[in-house]
Design a protein around this motif. Structure first.
Motif, mmCIF file in Angstrom:
data_model
loop_
_atom_site.group_PDB
_atom_site.id
_atom_site.type_symbol
_atom_site.label_atom_id
_atom_site.label_comp_id
_atom_site.label_asym_id
_atom_site.label_seq_id
_atom_site.Cartn_x
_atom_site.Cartn_y
_atom_site.Cartn_z
ATOM 1 N N SER A 126 0.829 -1.197 0.000
ATOM 2 C CA SER A 126 0.000 0.000 0.000
ATOM 3 C C SER A 126 0.858 1.238 0.000
ATOM 4 N N SER A 127 0.253 2.377 -0.406
ATOM 5 C CA SER A 127 1.001 3.630 -0.408
ATOM 6 C C SER A 127 1.408 4.014 1.003
ATOM 7 N N THR A 128 0.545 3.676 1.994
ATOM 8 C CA THR A 128 0.889 4.001 3.378
ATOM 9 C C THR A 128 2.138 3.255 3.810
ATOM 10 N N ALA A 129 2.196 1.967 3.465
ATOM 11 C CA ALA A 129 3.353 1.169 3.841
ATOM 12 C C ALA A 129 4.600 1.640 3.120
ATOM 13 N N ALA A 130 4.440 1.945 1.843
ATOM 14 C CA ALA A 130 5.599 2.347 1.060
ATOM 15 C C ALA A 130 6.187 3.645 1.533
ATOM 16 N N ILE A 145 11.267 15.632 -14.388
ATOM 17 C CA ILE A 145 11.497 14.414 -13.615
ATOM 18 C C ILE A 145 11.430 14.798 -12.140
ATOM 19 N N GLY A 146 10.349 14.397 -11.478
ATOM 20 C CA GLY A 146 10.157 14.729 -10.081
ATOM 21 C C GLY A 146 10.843 13.719 -9.170
ATOM 22 N N LEU A 147 11.422 14.217 -8.078
ATOM 23 C CA LEU A 147 12.104 13.367 -7.102
ATOM 24 C C LEU A 147 11.450 13.564 -5.736
ATOM 25 N N SER A 148 10.932 12.491 -5.176
ATOM 26 C CA SER A 148 10.299 12.581 -3.856
ATOM 27 C C SER A 148 10.200 11.181 -3.272
ATOM 28 N N VAL A 149 10.872 10.930 -2.158
ATOM 29 C CA VAL A 149 10.808 9.606 -1.542
ATOM 30 C C VAL A 149 9.380 9.279 -1.141
ATOM 31 N N SER A 150 8.684 10.216 -0.523
ATOM 32 C CA SER A 150 7.321 9.973 -0.046
ATOM 33 C C SER A 150 6.273 10.110 -1.139
ATOM 34 N N GLY A 151 6.586 10.880 -2.177
ATOM 35 C CA GLY A 151 5.609 11.151 -3.225
ATOM 36 C C GLY A 151 4.515 12.097 -2.775
ATOM 37 N N LYS A 152 4.700 12.734 -1.619
ATOM 38 C CA LYS A 152 3.646 13.570 -1.036
ATOM 39 C C LYS A 152 4.096 15.006 -0.800
ATOM 40 N N THR A 153 4.998 15.487 -1.624
ATOM 41 C CA THR A 153 5.522 16.845 -1.472
ATOM 42 C C THR A 153 4.663 17.822 -2.266
ATOM 43 N N PRO A 154 3.878 18.695 -1.603
ATOM 44 C CA PRO A 154 3.000 19.616 -2.331
ATOM 45 C C PRO A 154 3.734 20.475 -3.359
ATOM 46 N N THR A 173 0.371 7.450 -5.134
ATOM 47 C CA THR A 173 0.269 8.828 -4.663
ATOM 48 C C THR A 173 -0.216 9.706 -5.806
ATOM 49 N N GLU A 174 -0.583 10.939 -5.487
ATOM 50 C CA GLU A 174 -0.987 11.882 -6.536
ATOM 51 C C GLU A 174 0.160 12.111 -7.511
ATOM 52 N N ALA A 175 1.362 12.185 -6.983
ATOM 53 C CA ALA A 175 2.522 12.401 -7.851
ATOM 54 C C ALA A 175 2.686 11.256 -8.835
ATOM 55 N N ALA A 176 2.513 10.017 -8.369
ATOM 56 C CA ALA A 176 2.646 8.856 -9.249
ATOM 57 C C ALA A 176 1.563 8.858 -10.325
ATOM 58 N N GLN A 177 0.379 9.329 -9.963
ATOM 59 C CA GLN A 177 -0.723 9.364 -10.918
ATOM 60 C C GLN A 177 -0.495 10.423 -11.999
ATOM 61 N N LEU A 178 0.242 11.477 -11.661
ATOM 62 C CA LEU A 178 0.525 12.533 -12.634
ATOM 63 C C LEU A 178 1.635 12.143 -13.603
ATOM 64 N N ALA A 179 2.413 11.130 -13.239
ATOM 65 C CA ALA A 179 3.595 10.776 -14.015
ATOM 66 C C ALA A 179 3.283 9.797 -15.135
ATOM 67 N N GLU A 180 3.818 10.106 -16.302
ATOM 68 C CA GLU A 180 3.734 9.167 -17.429
ATOM 69 C C GLU A 180 4.661 7.986 -17.179
ATOM 70 N N ALA A 196 16.343 16.878 0.612
ATOM 71 C CA ALA A 196 17.421 15.985 0.175
ATOM 72 C C ALA A 196 17.253 15.578 -1.281
ATOM 73 N N SER A 197 16.031 15.406 -1.734
ATOM 74 C CA SER A 197 15.787 15.047 -3.128
ATOM 75 C C SER A 197 16.196 16.183 -4.065
ATOM 76 N N GLY A 198 15.887 17.414 -3.662
ATOM 77 C CA GLY A 198 16.284 18.565 -4.456
ATOM 78 C C GLY A 198 17.795 18.712 -4.520
ATOM 79 N N ARG A 199 18.457 18.454 -3.386
ATOM 80 C CA ARG A 199 19.921 18.547 -3.380
ATOM 81 C C ARG A 199 20.533 17.474 -4.268
ATOM 82 N N ALA A 200 19.947 16.283 -4.271
ATOM 83 C CA ALA A 200 20.429 15.219 -5.158
ATOM 84 C C ALA A 200 20.274 15.625 -6.620
ATOM 85 N N ALA A 201 19.166 16.309 -6.931
ATOM 86 C CA ALA A 201 18.928 16.776 -8.295
ATOM 87 C C ALA A 201 19.986 17.787 -8.722
#
Length: 305
Positions: free
Chosen positions: A2-6, A135-144, A169-176, A74-79
């Protein structure tokens, strides 16, 4: 899963390290190493989607678009680090966008990651268009902030991809293209998400390496787009020219001096016998691809002979 577990990787307990506080230092580090090894397995399982990511990013750049890596914290810094290592001259179509701007590279800027509208505005500020790829980077996928950027890119009809650990997540749904390596619970629960970030960095490295190869920045397995921006990089240029052309140090230095320290031109001169002007012209005619320019030079030489 589940998304909660992930998305709860920082708080789920790892049964393999439940007694890590009782281990010797060596045993503890071996346990951490075993868990890190699972990251490679998780990324490998996503290889078909990573292939799509690379091919789409390559196509975007080849038609004059930009590939934008975007993330917060941290995701932004990695980018930013990935884009900077790929194109130190900052003149390439791969670029990075971090929530909060440059200040966020040095410290956490409160509130920016949670600002949906700012994500949209930051993408507008760089004149992002339908010809670009996000290309979006987000471990949680929940970054507004990232949601705002991704939704804006999606509304333009641009290609949108996501590198995350979270499913559904919403982010995953937006991604091709959604690359979602499942790295499992962390070694120490509640500490951070180092395994998830390691997977993210591994995928970024695969992407930037593949783009370097596909854009003609690599000859064999040598980076040949190195600029002589400092004494250190001048020495690296010389070493690369020596290795690629199979020549001595003085010959490499002479070729580089003759062409204004343009690494690919120097190599082409030494491998083809062309002078600096003609070698540079031939490279320009072939999109700065040393491999293609060299094949053409050898072909012309064979015909002339």
């Amino acid at each position: 899963m589940s998304s909660t577990a992930a998305s709860a990787g920082a708080s789920r307990r790892n049964p393999q390290t439940a007694n890590i506080d009782r281990l010797t230092t060596r045993e503890m580090l071996e346990a951490i190493g075993r868990e890190d090894g699972k990251v490679v397995e998780a990324v490998t399982a996503c290889l078909p989607d990573i292939v799509r990511l690379v091919d789409n990013a390559t196509a975007t750049i080849s038609r004059g678009g930009r590939v934008v890596l975007a993330g917060a914290g941290a995701s932004g810094r990695a980018a930013v680090l990935a884009a900077g290592e790929f194109a130190p001259d900052n003149k390439h179509a791969l670029m990075a966008l971090i929530a909060g701007g440059a200040l966020s590279m040095m410290q956490t800027v409160d509130g920016v990651a949670g600002d949906y509208d700012r994500g949209l505005k930051d993408l507008k500020a760089i004149a992002f268009s339908e010809n670009d790829m996000l290309i979006g980077l987000s471990v949680s996928g929940k970054t507004p902030w990232l949601w705002g950027a991704m939704r804006y890119a999606w509304s333009l009809g641009a290609r949108v991809a996501l590198i995350s650990e979270a499913l559904d997540t919403e982010a995953a749904q937006l991604a091709e293209i959604a690359i979602l390596p499942q790295t499992g619970p962390e070694v120490v629960a509640g500490y951070n998400t180092p395994k998830a970030h390691l997977a993210q960095k591994h995928i970024l490295n695969m992407l930037t390496t593949a783009l370097a190869v596909r854009s003609g920045r690599v000859f064999g397995n040598l980076r040949v787009d190195v600029a002589a921006s400092s004494t250190r990089w001048q020495e690296r240029q010389i070493a690369i020219v020596m290795e690629a052309a199979g020549c001595g140090r003085e010959e490499a230095k002479s070729a580089l001096a003759a062409c204004g320290n343009h690494c690919r031109t120097a190599i082409l001169m030494l491998l083809s016998g062309l002078d600096a002007w003609r070698a540079r012209e031939l490279l320009s005619e072939n999109g700065d691809s040393l491999r293609i320019a060299l094949a053409e030079a050898i072909g012309r030489s064979t015909v002339a002979g």
